[in-house]
Design a protein around this motif. Structure first.
Motif, mmCIF file in Angstrom:
data_model
loop_
_atom_site.group_PDB
_atom_site.id
_atom_site.type_symbol
_atom_site.label_atom_id
_atom_site.label_comp_id
_atom_site.label_asym_id
_atom_site.label_seq_id
_atom_site.Cartn_x
_atom_site.Cartn_y
_atom_site.Cartn_z
ATOM 1 N N VAL A 1 -4.780 48.633 -67.664
ATOM 2 C CA VAL A 1 -5.279 47.917 -66.485
ATOM 3 C C VAL A 1 -6.588 47.210 -66.808
ATOM 4 O O VAL A 1 -6.783 46.026 -66.498
ATOM 5 C CB VAL A 1 -5.456 48.883 -65.303
ATOM 6 N N GLN A 2 -7.497 47.932 -67.461
ATOM 7 C CA GLN A 2 -8.772 47.316 -67.824
ATOM 8 C C GLN A 2 -8.571 46.228 -68.870
ATOM 9 O O GLN A 2 -9.254 45.193 -68.845
ATOM 10 C CB GLN A 2 -9.734 48.376 -68.358
ATOM 11 N N ALA A 3 -7.610 46.438 -69.793
ATOM 12 C CA ALA A 3 -7.340 45.429 -70.814
ATOM 13 C C ALA A 3 -6.864 44.129 -70.174
ATOM 14 O O ALA A 3 -7.307 43.036 -70.556
ATOM 15 C CB ALA A 3 -6.305 45.949 -71.805
ATOM 16 N N LEU A 4 -5.982 44.228 -69.201
ATOM 17 C CA LEU A 4 -5.499 43.025 -68.521
ATOM 18 C C LEU A 4 -6.618 42.342 -67.739
ATOM 19 O O LEU A 4 -6.655 41.118 -67.636
ATOM 20 C CB LEU A 4 -4.337 43.378 -67.589
ATOM 21 N N THR A 5 -7.530 43.142 -67.192
ATOM 22 C CA THR A 5 -8.674 42.563 -66.486
ATOM 23 C C THR A 5 -9.537 41.751 -67.424
ATOM 24 O O THR A 5 -9.942 40.620 -67.127
ATOM 25 C CB THR A 5 -9.524 43.676 -65.837
ATOM 26 N N VAL A 6 -9.824 42.330 -68.591
ATOM 27 C CA VAL A 6 -10.677 41.656 -69.563
ATOM 28 C C VAL A 6 -9.965 40.452 -70.164
ATOM 29 O O VAL A 6 -10.537 39.372 -70.310
ATOM 30 C CB VAL A 6 -11.103 42.645 -70.664
ATOM 31 N N VAL A 7 -8.681 40.619 -70.494
ATOM 32 C CA VAL A 7 -7.934 39.540 -71.134
ATOM 33 C C VAL A 7 -7.784 38.344 -70.199
ATOM 34 O O VAL A 7 -7.805 37.190 -70.643
ATOM 35 C CB VAL A 7 -6.550 40.058 -71.596
ATOM 36 N N SER A 8 -7.656 38.592 -68.901
ATOM 37 C CA SER A 8 -7.519 37.487 -67.946
ATOM 38 C C SER A 8 -8.740 36.576 -67.972
ATOM 39 O O SER A 8 -8.649 35.387 -67.636
ATOM 40 C CB SER A 8 -7.305 38.030 -66.530
ATOM 41 N N GLN A 9 -9.887 37.128 -68.388
ATOM 42 C CA GLN A 9 -11.108 36.334 -68.450
ATOM 43 C C GLN A 9 -11.207 35.531 -69.738
ATOM 44 O O GLN A 9 -12.020 34.614 -69.845
ATOM 45 C CB GLN A 9 -12.331 37.243 -68.302
ATOM 46 N N THR A 10 -10.411 35.879 -70.745
ATOM 47 C CA THR A 10 -10.433 35.141 -72.008
ATOM 48 C C THR A 10 -9.390 34.031 -72.025
ATOM 49 O O THR A 10 -9.448 33.154 -72.885
ATOM 50 C CB THR A 10 -10.160 36.085 -73.195
ATOM 51 N N VAL A 11 -8.429 34.066 -71.094
ATOM 52 C CA VAL A 11 -7.405 33.025 -71.026
ATOM 53 C C VAL A 11 -8.037 31.754 -70.470
ATOM 54 O O VAL A 11 -8.503 31.731 -69.333
ATOM 55 C CB VAL A 11 -6.223 33.476 -70.144
ATOM 56 N N ASP A 12 -8.065 30.726 -71.271
ATOM 57 C CA ASP A 12 -8.771 29.496 -70.905
ATOM 58 C C ASP A 12 -7.893 28.585 -70.043
ATOM 59 O O ASP A 12 -7.714 27.413 -70.329
ATOM 60 C CB ASP A 12 -9.210 28.763 -72.178
ATOM 61 N N ASN A 13 -7.338 29.171 -68.985
ATOM 62 C CA ASN A 13 -6.524 28.410 -68.043
ATOM 63 C C ASN A 13 -6.475 29.194 -66.741
ATOM 64 O O ASN A 13 -6.010 30.342 -66.720
ATOM 65 C CB ASN A 13 -5.116 28.184 -68.607
ATOM 66 N N ALA A 14 -6.984 28.594 -65.664
ATOM 67 C CA ALA A 14 -7.100 29.316 -64.396
ATOM 68 C C ALA A 14 -5.741 29.746 -63.861
ATOM 69 O O ALA A 14 -5.606 30.831 -63.291
ATOM 70 C CB ALA A 14 -7.837 28.448 -63.372
ATOM 71 N N HIS A 15 -4.721 28.904 -64.039
ATOM 72 C CA HIS A 15 -3.386 29.239 -63.530
ATOM 73 C C HIS A 15 -2.814 30.451 -64.270
ATOM 74 O O HIS A 15 -2.331 31.403 -63.641
ATOM 75 C CB HIS A 15 -2.459 28.043 -63.679
ATOM 76 N N LEU A 16 -2.868 30.431 -65.602
ATOM 77 C CA LEU A 16 -2.352 31.555 -66.379
ATOM 78 C C LEU A 16 -3.209 32.800 -66.176
ATOM 79 O O LEU A 16 -2.696 33.925 -66.172
ATOM 80 C CB LEU A 16 -2.298 31.184 -67.860
ATOM 81 N N SER A 17 -4.520 32.615 -65.999
ATOM 82 C CA SER A 17 -5.394 33.751 -65.731
ATOM 83 C C SER A 17 -5.015 34.433 -64.419
ATOM 84 O O SER A 17 -5.024 35.669 -64.313
ATOM 85 C CB SER A 17 -6.857 33.286 -65.679
ATOM 86 N N LEU A 18 -4.661 33.630 -63.416
ATOM 87 C CA LEU A 18 -4.229 34.197 -62.138
ATOM 88 C C LEU A 18 -2.935 34.975 -62.301
ATOM 89 O O LEU A 18 -2.759 36.036 -61.689
ATOM 90 C CB LEU A 18 -4.045 33.061 -61.122
ATOM 91 N N ARG A 19 -2.031 34.493 -63.148
ATOM 92 C CA ARG A 19 -0.787 35.212 -63.418
ATOM 93 C C ARG A 19 -1.057 36.553 -64.102
ATOM 94 O O ARG A 19 -0.413 37.566 -63.793
ATOM 95 C CB ARG A 19 0.112 34.354 -64.304
ATOM 96 N N VAL A 20 -1.997 36.556 -65.030
ATOM 97 C CA VAL A 20 -2.342 37.804 -65.728
ATOM 98 C C VAL A 20 -2.962 38.798 -64.748
ATOM 99 O O VAL A 20 -2.683 40.004 -64.805
ATOM 100 C CB VAL A 20 -3.295 37.516 -66.901
ATOM 101 N N GLU A 21 -3.795 38.314 -63.836
ATOM 102 C CA GLU A 21 -4.376 39.198 -62.825
ATOM 103 C C GLU A 21 -3.291 39.777 -61.923
ATOM 104 O O GLU A 21 -3.384 40.932 -61.483
ATOM 105 C CB GLU A 21 -5.416 38.439 -62.009
ATOM 106 N N THR A 22 -2.264 38.975 -61.647
ATOM 107 C CA THR A 22 -1.133 39.484 -60.870
ATOM 108 C C THR A 22 -0.416 40.597 -61.620
ATOM 109 O O THR A 22 -0.008 41.613 -61.031
ATOM 110 C CB THR A 22 -0.150 38.339 -60.550
ATOM 111 N N MET A 23 -0.262 40.425 -62.932
ATOM 112 C CA MET A 23 0.323 41.472 -63.767
ATOM 113 C C MET A 23 -0.514 42.749 -63.700
ATOM 114 O O MET A 23 0.024 43.859 -63.572
ATOM 115 C CB MET A 23 0.430 41.002 -65.219
ATOM 116 N N ARG A 24 -1.820 42.585 -63.759
ATOM 117 C CA ARG A 24 -2.705 43.752 -63.689
ATOM 118 C C ARG A 24 -2.535 44.504 -62.378
ATOM 119 O O ARG A 24 -2.447 45.742 -62.361
ATOM 120 C CB ARG A 24 -4.164 43.305 -63.843
ATOM 121 N N ASP A 25 -2.487 43.770 -61.267
ATOM 122 C CA ASP A 25 -2.321 44.425 -59.963
ATOM 123 C C ASP A 25 -0.998 45.180 -59.893
ATOM 124 O O ASP A 25 -0.931 46.285 -59.336
ATOM 125 C CB ASP A 25 -2.393 43.378 -58.847
#
Length: 409
Positions: free
Chosen positions: A291-315
């Motif tokens: 869960v924490q890994a997905l939180t951190v990784v979502s911040q390294t993805v240099d695309n807001a749309h894909l970052s939002l998808r990763v945050e959805t995966m984390r939730d």
């Protein structure tokens, strides 16, 4: 941006203090939570002491810290810690040998913070413009697990991969951008310098001109009379676009549009997913919870749309769903990648398979970049052909007709 003094508790309950730069207290709280720290108090403060006392010209002309500086620092820290050199002595040596004055100041502040009793991750957190949340989280994990040297080596490899990926993309789009800029400049010169010369010839002959010629003449006159309005409008449009992209909603729509661009969209998507897979593998191998890994990784993805998808995966993972199910729901992975995730989750080797996924995406990006020129060349040739056709129909064809009429007369 303003500075905020904060107090926070790490995952072990220890008190952390420092100064961060952010748009507002909420942004600072997000930075802290991204590293696993819980904010206790955030108050506005003045600029850090290390940045006061210098002239504005010195701060303006001083070279900023680059990602390459951080990458080399990570490699040097790994070498020093692997050799058993105490961290304070190692930082002192790195400060003296640093080529960048800006980074030397950062290292000096790290030494002062460590000397005051702070941990390395807390000291680095004072420089959010140098060390991002992913870097800070990895260093924090290395401190907690006692494997800081290994984490530094993995961070060096991650930063090298990220830098090479960005360099390849920039190199691939350099030629098409140069050709497009050259075409725009050529059209501007033709409208200002070439077409007005032909207008004088046409007016002296008092002949009926074709529709295409009239359109070109009207466009040329508008460019000559109102060129300053066109340049001003273009500048205003660029500034407005940049401001819109700077907003969260604008950035989200812009990044979503980039993924849908012809030819370039798939390259951006694959490069971003390679960065995601590499970051996730690094986090998992370093012992970071999923869960924490997905939180951190979502911040390294240099695309807001894909970052939002990763945050959805984390939730979804936080609610107890499997990685495979959340990956399918996210809709950003190919069937082959989903199959690899399923195997990795079932066998318990998800981190290794994520490394393989990153390598697969990287190979696909390499192939796309190598064939990018051959994909774009037909489009550029079509544009150039259309430009030549318009000029031929609008300028040279009337001259040819007038010449034939003059010969017959």
């Amino acid at each position: 941006m303003p500075f905020f003094a904060y107090k926070a508790r790490d995952m072990r309950g220890e008190l952390l203090q420092g100064v961060l730069e952010g748009a507002d207290p909420g942004a600072v709280a997000d930075q802290l939570m991204g590293t696993g720290a819980t904010p206790v108090e955030i108050v506005a403060t003045r600029q850090p002491q290390g940045q006061r006392g210098e002239g504005w010209w010195a701060r303006l002309t001083e070279k900023k810290v680059t990602p390459l500086d951080v990458q080399l620092f990570s490699r040097q820290m790994y070498t020093l810690m692997k050799a058993g050199v105490p961290i304070m002595r190692g930082l002192a040596g790195l400060q003296e040998s640093a080529i960048s004055k800006s980074f030397a100041k950062v290292i000096r502040d790290l030494r002062e913070s460590l000397d005051a009793g702070r941990e390395l991750s807390a000291s680095m957190r004072r420089h959010p413009d140098v060390f991002n949340n992913f870097y800070l989280s990895m260093v924090r994990v290395g401190e907690m697990t006692g494997r800081l040297d290994e984490v530094m080596l993995r961070l060096f490899e991650h930063l090298e991969f990220d830098r090479e990926m960005r360099a390849r993309v920039k190199s691939a789009v350099r030629y098409p951008m140069f050709v497009m800029i050259a075409m725009v400049i050529a059209i501007f010169i033709v409208n200002i310098a070439v077409i007005p010369k032909f207008v004088k010839v046409f007016e002296s002959l008092h002949a009926e001109l074709p529709l295409m010629t009239k359109i070109l003449i009207a466009g040329s006159r508008f460019t000559v009379d109102y060129w300053y309005i066109m340049l001003g409008g273009a500048a205003v449009a660029i500034v407005a676009l940049l401001r819109w992209i700077g907003t969260p909603a604008g950035r989200l729509k812009w990044d979503r549009w980039k993924l849908r661009m012809p030819i370039a969209g798939k390259i951006v998507h694959k490069a971003t997913m390679a960065r995601f897979a590499r970051s996730f593998a690094l986090s998992s191998k370093s012992g970071v919870p999923i869960v924490q890994a997905l939180t951190v990784v979502s911040q390294t993805v240099d695309n807001a749309h894909l970052s939002l998808r990763v945050e959805t995966m984390r939730d979804s993972v936080e609610r107890g769903e499997s990685i495979l199910r959340t990956a399918v729901t996210a809709g950003i992975f190919t069937p082959v990648v989903l199959q690899m995730i399923a195997v990795g989750e079932e066998s318990g080797s998800l981190d290794d398979l994520m490394d393989e996924i990153a390598q697969m995406y990287e190979r696909e990006v390499d192939y796309e970049l190598k064939t990018l020129a051959s994909q774009i060349e037909p489009i550029l040739i079509a544009f150039l052909g259309a430009l030549v056709l318009v000029l031929a129909l609008g300028i040279f064809l009337p001259i040819w007709d007038l010449g034939r009429a003059a010969l017959k007369g």
